[in-house]
Scaffold this active site. Structure first.
Site, short mmCIF file in Angstrom:
data_model
loop_
_atom_site.label_atom_id
_atom_site.label_comp_id
_atom_site.label_asym_id
_atom_site.label_seq_id
_atom_site.Cartn_x
_atom_site.Cartn_y
_atom_site.Cartn_z
N SER A 1 3.55 -2.16 9.79
CA SER A 1 5.16 -2.23 10.73
C SER A 1 5.62 -3.29 10.08
CB SER A 1 5.92 -1.78 12.09
OG SER A 1 5.23 -0.40 11.83
N GLY B 1 3.23 2.84 11.06
CA GLY B 1 3.80 3.44 10.94
C GLY B 1 4.67 3.81 11.71
N ASN C 1 0.67 -1.60 0.23
CA ASN C 1 -0.15 -0.07 -0.05
C ASN C 1 1.04 1.26 -0.14
OD1 ASN C 1 -1.62 2.14 0.78
ND2 ASN C 1 -1.86 0.96 2.29
N LYS D 1 -0.09 4.13 -0.02
CA LYS D 1 -0.19 5.59 0.54
C LYS D 1 -0.14 6.37 -0.87
CE LYS D 1 -0.05 2.79 4.75
NZ LYS D 1 0.01 3.13 5.99
N GLY E 1 5.21 1.31 4.38
CA GLY E 1 6.36 1.49 4.24
C GLY E 1 7.32 0.87 3.17
N GLU F 1 -6.85 5.00 7.98
CA GLU F 1 -6.69 7.22 7.99
C GLU F 1 -7.40 6.62 7.77
OE1 GLU F 1 -2.42 5.79 5.69
OE2 GLU F 1 -1.66 4.95 7.62
N HIS G 1 -9.24 1.09 5.18
CA HIS G 1 -8.40 1.36 6.37
C HIS G 1 -8.29 2.64 7.11
CE1 HIS G 1 -4.15 2.19 6.36
NE2 HIS G 1 -4.13 1.48 6.41
N GLU H 1 -5.25 -4.41 10.94
CA GLU H 1 -4.29 -3.93 10.85
C GLU H 1 -4.54 -3.25 11.96
OE1 GLU H 1 -2.38 -2.93 6.92
OE2 GLU H 1 -3.82 -0.86 7.00
#
Ligand code: 13P
Length: 252
Positions: free
Chosen positions: A212, A173, A9, A11, A234, A97, A95, A167
């Site tokens: 992570s 992150g 992902n 992002k 990431g 976010e 998600h 998640e």
């Protein structure tokens, strides 16, 4: 046996040049990884470019969100038929976010899930609790509520062509990965909740872990019984680290 799926992902990251480099490296590295499914979820505007770079490789394309509407006066939205036409196989829905920063509610996520499925896209439904919720002992309550919103709207059979990603928000992150045991416990809870309605669907559905995940910790996570891969933030922007995670999937 469920096949391991590793989905990146990206992002809100990347540009034409960086995506070109990233995808070319992933496609080359993925050539030998025939036992693991791999996908990358690009920002909307880079989906056509990413589709072109992926070409006929086995790496699948995904989007990061979708409108619950198919078409019409909904400025700024992107619909499931559009994603399908551009070559997407997967789309992330719900998600954390989107939920935390853009006010997406359980019902919104469920309608996006439905819109994606209706077109034959595979939704990657994200579930997960915040740190405060975990510390208050509410992890299962929160995850169950998020899952039930989809089960109530679409029914359990809808999960037979879907993927779930657990998640925990506190692990996204932050560098703080859930331990394999912590993740496994929630994955098992999710699978049992689905099994209570349909055992076959529960056995079949891939439940990914996200938060992570790196090349250095993927193998121990993927070794857990109910962890069927990862949704990678990431580390998916670094071809070598992403491929290391894919390799961990291949070795399972
Ligand atoms: P990180 O891997 O950066 O923690 O992000 C996880 C995530 O949100 C994937 O959707």
């Amino acid at each position: 046996m469920r096949r391991i799926l590793v989905a990146g992902n990206w992002k809100l990251n990347g540009n034409k040049a960086s995506i070109q480099q990233l995808v070319n490296s992933i496609v080359t590295g993925a050539n030998e990884l025939t036992k693991v499914s791999i996908a990358v979820c690009a920002p909307y505007v880079y989906l056509p470019l990413t589709a072109e770079l992926l070409g006929s490789s086995a790496v699948a394309l995904g989007a990061q969100d979708v409108s619950e509407q198919d078409s019409g006066a909904f400025t700024g939205e992107v619909s499931a038929p559009m994603l399908l036409e551009i070559g997407c196989k997967y789309v992330i829905v719900g998600h954390s976010e989107r939920r935390a920063l853009f006010g997406e509610k359980d019902g919104d996520t469920a309608r996006k899930f439905a819109a994606a499925r209706k077109q034959g896209l595979i939704p990657i439904l994200c579930l997960g609790e915040s740190l405060a919720e975990r510390e208050a002992g509410q992890t299962e309550t929160v995850v169950a509520r998020q899952l039930d919103a989809v089960l109530e709207l679409e029914g359990v059979q809808a999960l037979s062509d879907a993927v779930i990603a657990y998640e925990p928000v506190w692990a996204i992150g932050t560098g703080k990965t859930a331990t394999p045991e912590q993740a496994q416990a929630v994955h098992a809870f999710i699978r049992e909740r689905i099994a209570a309605q349909d055992e076959a669907v529960a056995k079949k559905i891939q439940i990914l872990y996200g938060g992570s995940v790196k090349g250095s910790n993927a193998a121990e996570l993927f070794a857990m019984q109910d962890i069927d891969g990862g949704l990678i933030g990431g580390a998916s922007l670094d071809a070598q680290d992403f491929l290391k995670i894919c390799q961990a999937g291949q070795n399972q």
